[in-house]
Each structure stands twice: as C-alpha cells, then as structure tokens.
Design a protein around this motif. Structure first.
Motif, PDB file in Angstrom:
ATOM      1  N   LEU B  11     -15.512 -47.154 -58.106  1.00  7.12           N
ATOM      2  CA  LEU B  11     -15.348 -47.284 -56.657  1.00  7.12           C
ATOM      3  C   LEU B  11     -13.927 -47.703 -56.309  1.00  7.12           C
ATOM      4  CD1 LEU B  11     -18.584 -48.938 -55.277  1.00  7.12           C
ATOM      5  CD2 LEU B  11     -17.676 -46.713 -54.750  1.00  7.12           C
ATOM      6  N   VAL B  12     -13.357 -48.643 -57.103  1.00 11.79           N
ATOM      7  CA  VAL B  12     -11.999 -49.104 -56.815  1.00 11.79           C
ATOM      8  C   VAL B  12     -11.001 -47.973 -57.001  1.00 11.79           C
ATOM      9  CG1 VAL B  12     -10.164 -50.611 -57.666  1.00 11.79           C
ATOM     10  CG2 VAL B  12     -12.448 -51.517 -57.308  1.00 11.79           C
ATOM     11  N   ILE B  13     -11.131 -47.222 -58.127  1.00  7.14           N
ATOM     12  CA  ILE B  13     -10.214 -46.099 -58.367  1.00  7.14           C
ATOM     13  C   ILE B  13     -10.332 -45.071 -57.238  1.00  7.14           C
ATOM     14  CG2 ILE B  13      -9.695 -44.180 -59.912  1.00  7.14           C
ATOM     15  CD1 ILE B  13     -10.686 -45.919 -62.210  1.00  7.14           C
ATOM     16  N   GLY B  14     -11.576 -44.740 -56.858  1.00 12.24           N
ATOM     17  CA  GLY B  14     -11.779 -43.729 -55.831  1.00 12.24           C
ATOM     18  C   GLY B  14     -11.186 -44.115 -54.497  1.00 12.24           C
ATOM     19  N   THR B  15     -11.454 -45.335 -54.045  1.00 10.35           N
ATOM     20  CA  THR B  15     -10.929 -45.733 -52.733  1.00 10.35           C
ATOM     21  C   THR B  15      -9.409 -45.876 -52.770  1.00 10.35           C
ATOM     22  OG1 THR B  15     -11.625 -47.927 -53.380  1.00 10.35           O
ATOM     23  CG2 THR B  15     -12.953 -46.808 -51.752  1.00 10.35           C
ATOM     24  N   THR B  16      -8.849 -46.305 -53.931  1.00  4.10           N
ATOM     25  CA  THR B  16      -7.393 -46.394 -54.024  1.00  4.10           C
ATOM     26  C   THR B  16      -6.750 -45.031 -53.831  1.00  4.10           C
ATOM     27  OG1 THR B  16      -7.689 -48.159 -55.629  1.00  4.10           O
ATOM     28  CG2 THR B  16      -5.499 -47.225 -55.442  1.00  4.10           C
ATOM     29  N   PHE B  17      -7.298 -44.011 -54.529  1.00  3.08           N
ATOM     30  CA  PHE B  17      -6.702 -42.676 -54.390  1.00  3.08           C
ATOM     31  C   PHE B  17      -6.915 -42.125 -52.986  1.00  3.08           C
ATOM     32  CE2 PHE B  17      -6.341 -42.564 -59.011  1.00  3.08           C
ATOM     33  CZ  PHE B  17      -5.095 -42.000 -59.123  1.00  3.08           C
ATOM     34  N   ASN B  18      -8.071 -42.405 -52.370  1.00  2.00           N
ATOM     35  CA  ASN B  18      -8.281 -41.947 -50.997  1.00  2.00           C
ATOM     36  C   ASN B  18      -7.261 -42.577 -50.059  1.00  2.00           C
ATOM     37  OD1 ASN B  18     -10.329 -40.190 -51.468  1.00  2.00           O
ATOM     38  ND2 ASN B  18     -11.966 -41.563 -50.870  1.00  2.00           N
ATOM     39  N   CYS B  19      -7.001 -43.885 -50.218  1.00  4.72           N
ATOM     40  CA  CYS B  19      -5.998 -44.562 -49.374  1.00  4.72           C
ATOM     41  C   CYS B  19      -4.625 -43.941 -49.573  1.00  4.72           C
ATOM     42  CB  CYS B  19      -5.935 -46.043 -49.723  1.00  4.72           C
ATOM     43  SG  CYS B  19      -7.303 -46.973 -49.108  1.00  4.72           S
ATOM     44  N   LEU B  20      -4.240 -43.683 -50.858  1.00  7.17           N
ATOM     45  CA  LEU B  20      -2.925 -43.100 -51.118  1.00  7.17           C
ATOM     46  C   LEU B  20      -2.814 -41.720 -50.473  1.00  7.17           C
ATOM     47  CD1 LEU B  20      -2.299 -44.145 -54.796  1.00  7.17           C
ATOM     48  CD2 LEU B  20      -0.883 -44.713 -52.849  1.00  7.17           C
ATOM     49  N   GLY B  21      -3.931 -40.963 -50.488  1.00  4.90           N
ATOM     50  CA  GLY B  21      -3.915 -39.656 -49.843  1.00  4.90           C
ATOM     51  C   GLY B  21      -3.614 -39.763 -48.361  1.00  4.90           C
ATOM     52  N   ILE B  22      -4.216 -40.763 -47.689  1.00  2.00           N
ATOM     53  CA  ILE B  22      -3.975 -40.924 -46.251  1.00  2.00           C
ATOM     54  C   ILE B  22      -2.538 -41.355 -45.995  1.00  2.00           C
ATOM     55  CG2 ILE B  22      -4.762 -42.108 -44.189  1.00  2.00           C
ATOM     56  CD1 ILE B  22      -6.695 -40.083 -45.439  1.00  2.00           C
ATOM     57  N   ILE B  23      -1.999 -42.239 -46.862  1.00  4.39           N
ATOM     58  CA  ILE B  23      -0.596 -42.635 -46.687  1.00  4.39           C
ATOM     59  C   ILE B  23       0.313 -41.415 -46.834  1.00  4.39           C
ATOM     60  CG2 ILE B  23       1.252 -44.071 -47.624  1.00  4.39           C
ATOM     61  CD1 ILE B  23      -0.937 -46.032 -48.489  1.00  4.39           C
ATOM     62  N   GLY B  24      -0.023 -40.538 -47.818  1.00  2.00           N
ATOM     63  CA  GLY B  24       0.761 -39.319 -47.990  1.00  2.00           C
ATOM     64  C   GLY B  24       0.713 -38.426 -46.768  1.00  2.00           C
ATOM     65  N   HIS B  36      -0.900 -31.404 -50.218  1.00  2.00           N
ATOM     66  CA  HIS B  36      -0.918 -31.951 -51.577  1.00  2.00           C
ATOM     67  C   HIS B  36      -1.564 -33.327 -51.574  1.00  2.00           C
ATOM     68  CE1 HIS B  36       1.337 -28.923 -53.577  1.00  2.00           C
ATOM     69  NE2 HIS B  36       2.353 -29.025 -52.772  1.00  2.00           N
ATOM     70  N   ALA B  37      -1.173 -34.136 -50.583  1.00  3.24           N
ATOM     71  CA  ALA B  37      -1.690 -35.508 -50.544  1.00  3.24           C
ATOM     72  C   ALA B  37      -3.159 -35.539 -50.129  1.00  3.24           C
ATOM     73  CB  ALA B  37      -0.854 -36.351 -49.595  1.00  3.24           C
ATOM     74  N   THR B  38      -3.477 -34.874 -49.002  1.00  6.32           N
ATOM     75  CA  THR B  38      -4.829 -35.077 -48.466  1.00  6.32           C
ATOM     76  C   THR B  38      -5.891 -34.329 -49.258  1.00  6.32           C
ATOM     77  OG1 THR B  38      -4.363 -33.328 -46.913  1.00  6.32           O
ATOM     78  CG2 THR B  38      -4.112 -35.553 -46.130  1.00  6.32           C
ATOM     79  N   THR B  39      -5.707 -33.006 -49.486  1.00  9.30           N
ATOM     80  CA  THR B  39      -6.817 -32.271 -50.094  1.00  9.30           C
ATOM     81  C   THR B  39      -7.036 -32.672 -51.538  1.00  9.30           C
ATOM     82  OG1 THR B  39      -5.383 -30.451 -50.682  1.00  9.30           O
ATOM     83  CG2 THR B  39      -6.507 -30.316 -48.582  1.00  9.30           C
ATOM     84  N   LYS B  40      -5.984 -32.800 -52.327  1.00 16.65           N
ATOM     85  CA  LYS B  40      -6.190 -33.033 -53.760  1.00 16.65           C
ATOM     86  C   LYS B  40      -6.523 -34.478 -54.066  1.00 16.65           C
ATOM     87  CE  LYS B  40      -4.936 -29.190 -53.315  1.00 16.65           C
ATOM     88  NZ  LYS B  40      -3.522 -28.946 -53.530  1.00 16.65           N
ATOM     89  N   MET B  41      -5.751 -35.403 -53.505  1.00 16.44           N
ATOM     90  CA  MET B  41      -5.986 -36.797 -53.881  1.00 16.44           C
ATOM     91  C   MET B  41      -7.304 -37.307 -53.331  1.00 16.44           C
ATOM     92  SD  MET B  41      -2.237 -38.391 -53.700  1.00 16.44           S
ATOM     93  CE  MET B  41      -2.674 -39.817 -54.623  1.00 16.44           C
ATOM     94  N   THR B  42      -7.698 -36.833 -52.132  1.00 12.70           N
ATOM     95  CA  THR B  42      -8.992 -37.297 -51.628  1.00 12.70           C
ATOM     96  C   THR B  42     -10.146 -36.671 -52.408  1.00 12.70           C
ATOM     97  OG1 THR B  42      -8.826 -35.631 -49.933  1.00 12.70           O
ATOM     98  CG2 THR B  42      -8.256 -37.848 -49.302  1.00 12.70           C
ATOM     99  N   THR B  43      -9.956 -35.424 -52.929  1.00 11.14           N
ATOM    100  CA  THR B  43     -11.000 -34.865 -53.787  1.00 11.14           C
ATOM    101  C   THR B  43     -11.156 -35.704 -55.043  1.00 11.14           C
ATOM    102  OG1 THR B  43     -10.369 -32.695 -53.036  1.00 11.14           O
ATOM    103  CG2 THR B  43     -11.809 -32.800 -54.916  1.00 11.14           C
ATOM    104  N   PHE B  44     -10.020 -36.039 -55.667  1.00 17.28           N
ATOM    105  CA  PHE B  44     -10.060 -36.851 -56.892  1.00 17.28           C
ATOM    106  C   PHE B  44     -10.738 -38.188 -56.607  1.00 17.28           C
ATOM    107  CE2 PHE B  44      -7.898 -39.429 -60.204  1.00 17.28           C
ATOM    108  CZ  PHE B  44      -8.297 -38.675 -61.292  1.00 17.28           C
ATOM    109  N   GLY B  45     -10.386 -38.820 -55.471  1.00 22.47           N
ATOM    110  CA  GLY B  45     -11.010 -40.093 -55.123  1.00 22.47           C
ATOM    111  C   GLY B  45     -12.499 -39.949 -54.875  1.00 22.47           C
TER     112      GLY B  45
END
Lengths: 175, 118
Positions: B11-24, B36-45
């Motif tokens: 859960l921590v890894i997922g929400t961290t990557f989702n947050c980074l995607g939004i910052i991107g 690049h930021a929103t579609t890929k990083m939020t999928t990974f999260g």
C-alpha cells in the motif's frame, strides 16, 4: 471446428477463474460448473467464427500462453520497476530531454508488433505514438533521449530497455 | 504477521507512486511528458495496491479456508490485468490523437514522426 473448440476452452477457463471459490468441489460448486459449460458452449456457438477469423492458431499453443505470464512477471516487471524509478527521479528533479524517435520493431506479425508496442507504452518514459502501417516501424516518444540518438535515423528496440531482451521474449511468445 | 507487513508495504509503495504521478502531472511541460507521469506511474501504483488486496485475500484464505477470499484475490488479479491492458491502448490512442491534431512535443530534441507524411 477447431475455432469453436478454442473459443469453448477459453470461455470456460475465464468462467472458472471468475467463479472460483463458490463451492466445495475443489473450488467450484456443481451448479457453477454446469452453468459454465453451458455458457461456454453458447459462446462458442455464437462467437467462434468471429473471434477466430484469422485462421491462425499459433496462440492456441499452451506453451506460448504459459510463457506470457512468465514474461509479464519476470523480465517485464523488472523493466517497469526500473523505468518507474527513473521517471520518479525525473519528476522530482525536472531533468527531461523529450523527443520522438523511430524504432524498427522487426516483427513479422501484427500480434508481435502489438505486444512490443504495448510493452513499450507500459514502460514509463516511453510511449508508442504511432505505427507505420507497411513497415511496422514504431514512433516512440521518449522522456529522456540519450545523447547522440537525435542524429540517428532509427534506434533498435532492444536499446529502449535496460537488462532483459524484450523483443526476443515477444518473438518467443508471438512468432 | 508477515502478510500484514506485506499488505502495508505494498500500500505504501502504491500510494507513493500514485502521488509522484500527480506531481509529475503538475510539473511537466506538455501532453506527452505528462502522460509519462500520469498513465504509467499511476498504473504501477494501482497494480501495487491491487497486489496488497491479493496478498490479503490469499493470507485470509490460508488462515480460514473460506472460499470468498480466493474469489476476492482472483477478481483483483483480473482487474489489475484489465487495467494494464486498457491503460496501454488508451494512452497510445491519446498520444496518436494529440500528434495527429497538431500538438507537437514541447522542448523536443528530435521529432521523427513529423518528418513522415501521415
């Protein structure tokens, strides 16, 4: 005939995955199994000719279908993790060097080009923007074009990834 | 115990990557780099948050033997697969549509697609 059989088996497998855990006969209840077989027969009768209209049963080979999850969980997952950390670094620092480069896919079939394009798109930092219809060349938007690539007319697909040889894996699955 | 730790870690890894995607999404200059930021990083999260549900379901199934937990896990696997496939095709469609309607990548060092006729 073989088209209906392949559709029947695929529909039944999907139904079994969806209804697993419903009863005590291993994981399924007898009524669910009966309903699954009947619905799969119906699906095969209605959609068999449409879903298998390519007359190409390469992907019905179970070995290829088993390599696909191995590829997704092994080399592909490692690449995606590495690329995510790279893009996270670029989000924080803001160091980007975007550009669209031409990547010859080297795939003979449509399915191979499709899998390679989707693998490139799902890897952060690279998006397939377009595919040349005749040549199967991919046009890839790269968030950080390495130095020297902007003068080359095309870049091999292998170079977009880090460790694993993704195009060779896709050739193993689809060709 | 180990399962609980794994659930929280995913859960921590997922929400961290989702947050980074939004910052991107807020930081990058144009549609392609933002994708690049929103579609890929939020999928990974989201795959990692799905993974925490899968681990939770599997651990409960081993603990209690109740069939509904294996149903939960398998349905989450299918949801994660559907998310990955539709995300790849959708972001490809958005990028192609953007380039065809004349939005050129900002700060680009090279654009090979603009050189070929559509």
């Amino acid at each position: 005939m073989i088209a209906y059989l392949v559709t029947f088996i695929m529909a039944l497998l999907l139904y079994l995955v969806f209804s697993a855990g419903s009863g005590t006969l291993w994981l399924w209840s007898p009524s669910e199994l009966l309903a699954g077989v009947l619905l799969a027969l119906l699906t095969a009768a209605v959609a068999g000719k449409v879903l298998c209209r390519g007359k190409d049963y390469r992907m019905a080979n179970p070995v290829r279908l088993l390599i696909l999850p191995v590829y997704l969980l092994g080399p592909f997952f490692i690449e995606v993790t590495r690329a995510n950390l790279d893009v996270a670094y670029r989000v924080i620092t803001g160091k980007i060097r975007p550009g669209i480069i031409r990547v010859p896919s080297g795939m003979r079939t449509d399915l191979g080009a499709f899998l390679l394009a989707n693998s490139i798109t799902l890897t952060p930092g690279t998006i397939t923007v377009d595919i040349g219809e005749e040549t199967n060349d991919l046009f890839v938007h790269n968030i950080n074009v390495p130095e020297g690539w902007e003068t080359r007319s095309s870049v091999e697909a292998r170079k977009l990834f880090w460790l694993a040889n993704i195009p060779a894996w896709i050739r193993r699955i689809a060709e | 115990m180990i399962a609980e730790f794994l659930v929280v870690a995913c859960l921590v890894i997922g929400t961290t990557f989702n947050c980074l995607g939004i910052i991107g999404l807020l930081r990058f200059p144009d549609v392609y780099t933002r994708m690049h930021a929103t579609t890929k990083m939020t999928t990974f999260g989201s795959v990692f948050t799905a993974l925490s549900v899968i681990i939770y379901g599997a651990s409960q199934f081993i603990g209690t033997g109740d069939g509904q937990y294996i149903t939960l896990s398998l349905h989450t696997v299918l949801a994660a697969l559907a998310l990955a496939v539709t995300n790849a095709i959708g972001s490809h469609a958005i990028a192609r549509g953007a380039h065809r309607s004349g939005i050129m990548p900002a700060q680009a060092v090279i654009d090979r697609l603009a050189e070929v006729p559509p």
